[in-house]
Design a protein around this motif. Structure first.
Motif, PDB file in Angstrom:
ATOM      1  N   LEU A  89      23.443 -80.847 -54.243  1.00  0.00           N
ATOM      2  CA  LEU A  89      24.329 -81.301 -55.313  1.00  0.00           C
ATOM      3  C   LEU A  89      24.376 -82.827 -55.367  1.00  0.00           C
ATOM      4  O   LEU A  89      24.461 -83.410 -56.449  1.00  0.00           O
ATOM      5  CB  LEU A  89      25.737 -80.727 -55.119  1.00  0.00           C
ATOM      6  N   HIS A  90      24.333 -83.471 -54.209  1.00  0.00           N
ATOM      7  CA  HIS A  90      24.314 -84.940 -54.185  1.00  0.00           C
ATOM      8  C   HIS A  90      23.030 -85.468 -54.825  1.00  0.00           C
ATOM      9  O   HIS A  90      23.048 -86.490 -55.533  1.00  0.00           O
ATOM     10  CB  HIS A  90      24.419 -85.447 -52.746  1.00  0.00           C
ATOM     11  N   HIS A  91      21.929 -84.791 -54.579  1.00  0.00           N
ATOM     12  CA  HIS A  91      20.654 -85.215 -55.158  1.00  0.00           C
ATOM     13  C   HIS A  91      20.688 -85.087 -56.680  1.00  0.00           C
ATOM     14  O   HIS A  91      20.208 -85.968 -57.408  1.00  0.00           O
ATOM     15  CB  HIS A  91      19.535 -84.372 -54.564  1.00  0.00           C
TER      16      HIS A  91
ATOM     17  N   GLU B  25      22.437 -94.461 -55.699  1.00  0.00           N
ATOM     18  CA  GLU B  25      21.907 -94.714 -54.363  1.00  0.00           C
ATOM     19  C   GLU B  25      22.785 -94.046 -53.301  1.00  0.00           C
ATOM     20  O   GLU B  25      22.278 -93.400 -52.370  1.00  0.00           O
ATOM     21  CB  GLU B  25      21.830 -96.222 -54.125  1.00  0.00           C
ATOM     22  N   ARG B  26      24.104 -94.152 -53.433  1.00  0.00           N
ATOM     23  CA  ARG B  26      25.015 -93.536 -52.459  1.00  0.00           C
ATOM     24  C   ARG B  26      24.837 -92.031 -52.397  1.00  0.00           C
ATOM     25  O   ARG B  26      24.838 -91.423 -51.320  1.00  0.00           O
ATOM     26  CB  ARG B  26      26.466 -93.890 -52.795  1.00  0.00           C
ATOM     27  N   GLU B  27      24.684 -91.408 -53.563  1.00  0.00           N
ATOM     28  CA  GLU B  27      24.554 -89.946 -53.596  1.00  0.00           C
ATOM     29  C   GLU B  27      23.253 -89.492 -52.939  1.00  0.00           C
ATOM     30  O   GLU B  27      23.227 -88.503 -52.199  1.00  0.00           O
ATOM     31  CB  GLU B  27      24.629 -89.443 -55.037  1.00  0.00           C
ATOM     32  N   ASN B  28      22.156 -90.195 -53.191  1.00  0.00           N
ATOM     33  CA  ASN B  28      20.892 -89.790 -52.579  1.00  0.00           C
ATOM     34  C   ASN B  28      20.877 -90.063 -51.083  1.00  0.00           C
ATOM     35  O   ASN B  28      20.281 -89.295 -50.310  1.00  0.00           O
ATOM     36  CB  ASN B  28      19.708 -90.482 -53.258  1.00  0.00           C
ATOM     37  N   LEU B  29      21.519 -91.108 -50.646  1.00  0.00           N
ATOM     38  CA  LEU B  29      21.628 -91.355 -49.211  1.00  0.00           C
ATOM     39  C   LEU B  29      22.444 -90.253 -48.541  1.00  0.00           C
ATOM     40  O   LEU B  29      22.126 -89.817 -47.419  1.00  0.00           O
ATOM     41  CB  LEU B  29      22.240 -92.729 -48.946  1.00  0.00           C
ATOM     42  N   ALA B  30      23.489 -89.778 -49.224  1.00  0.00           N
ATOM     43  CA  ALA B  30      24.274 -88.657 -48.690  1.00  0.00           C
ATOM     44  C   ALA B  30      23.422 -87.402 -48.607  1.00  0.00           C
ATOM     45  O   ALA B  30      23.507 -86.631 -47.639  1.00  0.00           O
ATOM     46  CB  ALA B  30      25.503 -88.417 -49.562  1.00  0.00           C
TER      47      ALA B  30
ATOM     48  N   ARG C 228      13.092 -79.803 -45.752  1.00  0.00           N
ATOM     49  CA  ARG C 228      12.003 -80.763 -45.949  1.00  0.00           C
ATOM     50  C   ARG C 228      11.723 -81.034 -47.426  1.00  0.00           C
ATOM     51  O   ARG C 228      11.036 -82.005 -47.757  1.00  0.00           O
ATOM     52  CB  ARG C 228      10.744 -80.244 -45.268  1.00  0.00           C
ATOM     53  N   HIS C 229      12.205 -80.183 -48.322  1.00  0.00           N
ATOM     54  CA  HIS C 229      11.899 -80.347 -49.735  1.00  0.00           C
ATOM     55  C   HIS C 229      12.853 -81.346 -50.394  1.00  0.00           C
ATOM     56  O   HIS C 229      13.985 -81.519 -49.968  1.00  0.00           O
ATOM     57  CB  HIS C 229      11.981 -78.998 -50.452  1.00  0.00           C
ATOM     58  N   TYR C 230      12.365 -81.985 -51.433  1.00  0.00           N
ATOM     59  CA  TYR C 230      13.085 -82.961 -52.267  1.00  0.00           C
ATOM     60  C   TYR C 230      13.334 -84.290 -51.551  1.00  0.00           C
ATOM     61  O   TYR C 230      13.973 -85.183 -52.125  1.00  0.00           O
ATOM     62  CB  TYR C 230      14.401 -82.377 -52.802  1.00  0.00           C
ATOM     63  N   ARG C 231      12.830 -84.452 -50.360  1.00  0.00           N
ATOM     64  CA  ARG C 231      13.009 -85.729 -49.672  1.00  0.00           C
ATOM     65  C   ARG C 231      12.157 -86.827 -50.306  1.00  0.00           C
ATOM     66  O   ARG C 231      12.605 -87.972 -50.450  1.00  0.00           O
ATOM     67  CB  ARG C 231      12.686 -85.584 -48.187  1.00  0.00           C
TER      68      ARG C 231
END
Length: 524
Positions: free
Chosen positions: A310-312, A328-333, A341-344
């Motif tokens: 959900l953060h992504h 940026e904050r949401e993706n770092l979370a 391993r997916h969506y990294r």
């Protein structure tokens, strides 16, 4: 069956192992995404939606309450409800099935390798318990469903041989349940999803289906799913979600899905899965504001399964709005909390975009860009796109990038305003020359100015020719196919859907080809 599968795999000695892994990943993700995501060939099947006889009783009252908690992604309360029932009736199909749904949801959502072995053993123990239960529709359905869950869990964690074996076994078991109990609606729900997922795979993966002994017809799958969606049962809502997601995602008919997800979210504001569905559907329909509203209204009390993805998604939505620091904050979370391993790679790419567009120091921008190339799978198209961007090593155009993001979020007037500052020069990359009219087309399409959209979609293909290794031209052809079909111009629609298929490799070829093929089937 395992020996047969092993013999077939040994016979593939001329096929690179990576291709087998990627293909099994496609099958697995097609089905896994249907469960959580979760997602008709003759106008999506709604006719002839009655089963031969009233459906039998399915879940016990206690299991029904637990299943409602699973759908809310409140797994601990669900397991507590099931604990006493399983202790008193350890071979009862209903609590065994719901307990397995909880484990399967945990594995798919968390992708936590540390939990995989214990949950896999629990799934196998439930199958052993069901072998001791009296024969019934619910017993056979639970066994087939759990076998599919087990196979998909194994595929998710790359246990390819056993995953393929259980996938094949569960699929054939579910076919047997429908044959022996034609009035049992839940089996038609699962079989319909499986048949659609298998039947809609791109032609390049048909060798794998033959290897696994899987055959399916999309139309039959949609008919089974429509029967389940129309029949009152404990799994009717789930069936309706699948059906509406398929119509929205593959047939560009989002109205029903938008109504359903909003109704479910309104009826159950404490349901995290329904909040996710509303967020996901609105995001795909380029309504960034509605998707963000669903995210901000999601339940966050203790007891819910953590869903880092959900953060992504929120990071994407904030990127579309130009709120780069918040994105940026949401993706770092997401990267901090996500155990899979997916969506990294995709998250690293979006962090790079946010830092770059926000004017951060070059060192910070470069650090995020290098994260894209960290070891990891590229099974999902977003990760594949990010990795392709890294290896291509061509600088993105800031004007086109901003316009793309704005259009993705539904901010189409802003996108057209941004595009006014794009000017072709002798040094403009070929990729950017192709992308510029495509971005204009998508913005005009979002505004409902279809004549202008058509003009720029056509220009996209003219500039690209037939050999450009980018998704802009095939996607333009696909969109023109949809536009012609909606206008009742089926001959013209067929031309553009077939044109979309004939483009060579590009980042989104699998999904583009699947959608074009399904659209062509519908035209028949």
């Amino acid at each position: 069956m395992l020996a047969e599968l092993l013999r077939n795999l040994r016979g593939l000695s001329q096929i690179p192992v990576r291709r087998v892994q990627a293909a099994l990943g496609v099958v697995g993700w097609a089905l896994v995404s249907g469960f959580i995501a979760p997602p008709q060939a003759t106008t999506p099947a709604t006719a002839s939606t009655s089963l031969p006889a009233p459906a039998a009783v399915q879940l016990s009252p206690n299991s029904r309450r637990a299943y409602a908690e699973v759908l809310k992604l409140r797994l601990s309360p669900a397991r507590e409800l099931l604990r006493l029932e399983l202790a008193s009736t350890p071979t009862a199909p209903a609590p065994l099935l719901v307990a397995n749904c909880a484990d399967f949801v945990e594995l798919v959502v968390s992708q936590d390798a540390g939990r995989y072995e214990a949950l896999e053993q629990a799934q196998e123990a439930r199958l052993a318990a069901l072998d001791k239960a009296p024969a019934s529709a619910m017993r056979d359905y639970a066994r087939a469903e759990i076998t599919l869950h087990l196979g998909l869990s194994q595929l998710l964690f790359r246990h390819l041989v056993m995953g393929g074996f259980h996938l094949r076994s569960g699929y054939h078991q579910m076919q047997d349940v429908v044959r022996h109990y034609p009035a049992f609606a839940p089996a038609r729900k699962t079989l319909g999803v499986c048949e659609f997922a298998v039947g809609s795979l791109p032609e390049g993966y048909h060798w794998l289906l033959r290897l696994l002994g899987l055959t399916a017809n999309v139309d039959t799958g949609l008919k089974n799913l429509a029967l389940a969606a129309a029949q009152p049962s404990d799994f009717q809502t789930e069936s309706q979600i699948y059906q509406s997601l398929i119509r929205e995602s593959y047939y560009k008919k989002p109205e029903e899905c938008l109504r359903l997800t909003e109704r479910l979210r309104t009826q159950q504001p404490d349901n995290l899965l329904f909040a996710y569905l509303a967020m996901s559907v609105n995001k795909r329909q380029h309504d960034g504001e509605a998707a963000l509203a669903a995210y901000r209204a999601r339940p966050t009390a203790p007891g819910y399964l953590p869903v880092p993805y959900l953060h992504h998604m929120a990071a994407d939505l904030l990127l579309y709005k130009g709120e780069y620091a918040a994105s940026e904050r949401e993706n770092l979370a997401f990267l901090r909390d996500h155990k899979g391993r997916h969506y990294r790679k995709d998250a690293a790419f979006k962090l790079y975009l946010a830092a770059w567009l926000d004017g951060q120091p070059a060192a910070a921008v470069a650090r995020y860009r290098e994260q894209i190339n960290r070891p990891g799978p590229t099974d999902v198209e977003e990760d594949n796109y990010a990795q392709h961007y890294y290896h291509e090593a061509q600088a993105l155009n800031p004007v086109l990038t901003r316009a793309r993001l704005q259009s993705d979020g539904g901010y189409n007037q802003q996108a057209l305003g941004t595009l006014r500052s794009f000017h072709v020069t002798p040094t403009t990359l070929w990729r950017d020359r192709i992308e510029e009219p495509y971005r204009r087309a998508r913005a005009f399409q979002g505004l409902g100015r279809l004549d202008s959209a058509w003009f720029y979609f056509e220009r996209t293909q003219t500039v690209a020719g037939h050999r450009a290794p980018y998704y802009f031209a095939p996607q333009a052809a696909l969109q023109q196919g949809y536009m012609a079909k909606n206008a009742g111009k089926n001959v013209q629609a067929r031309f553009y859907f077939e044109k979309a298929l004939h483009y060579p490799w590009h980042e989104y070829k699998n999904s583009t080809d699947a959608k074009a093929n399904l659209a062509l089937r519908e035209l028949k």
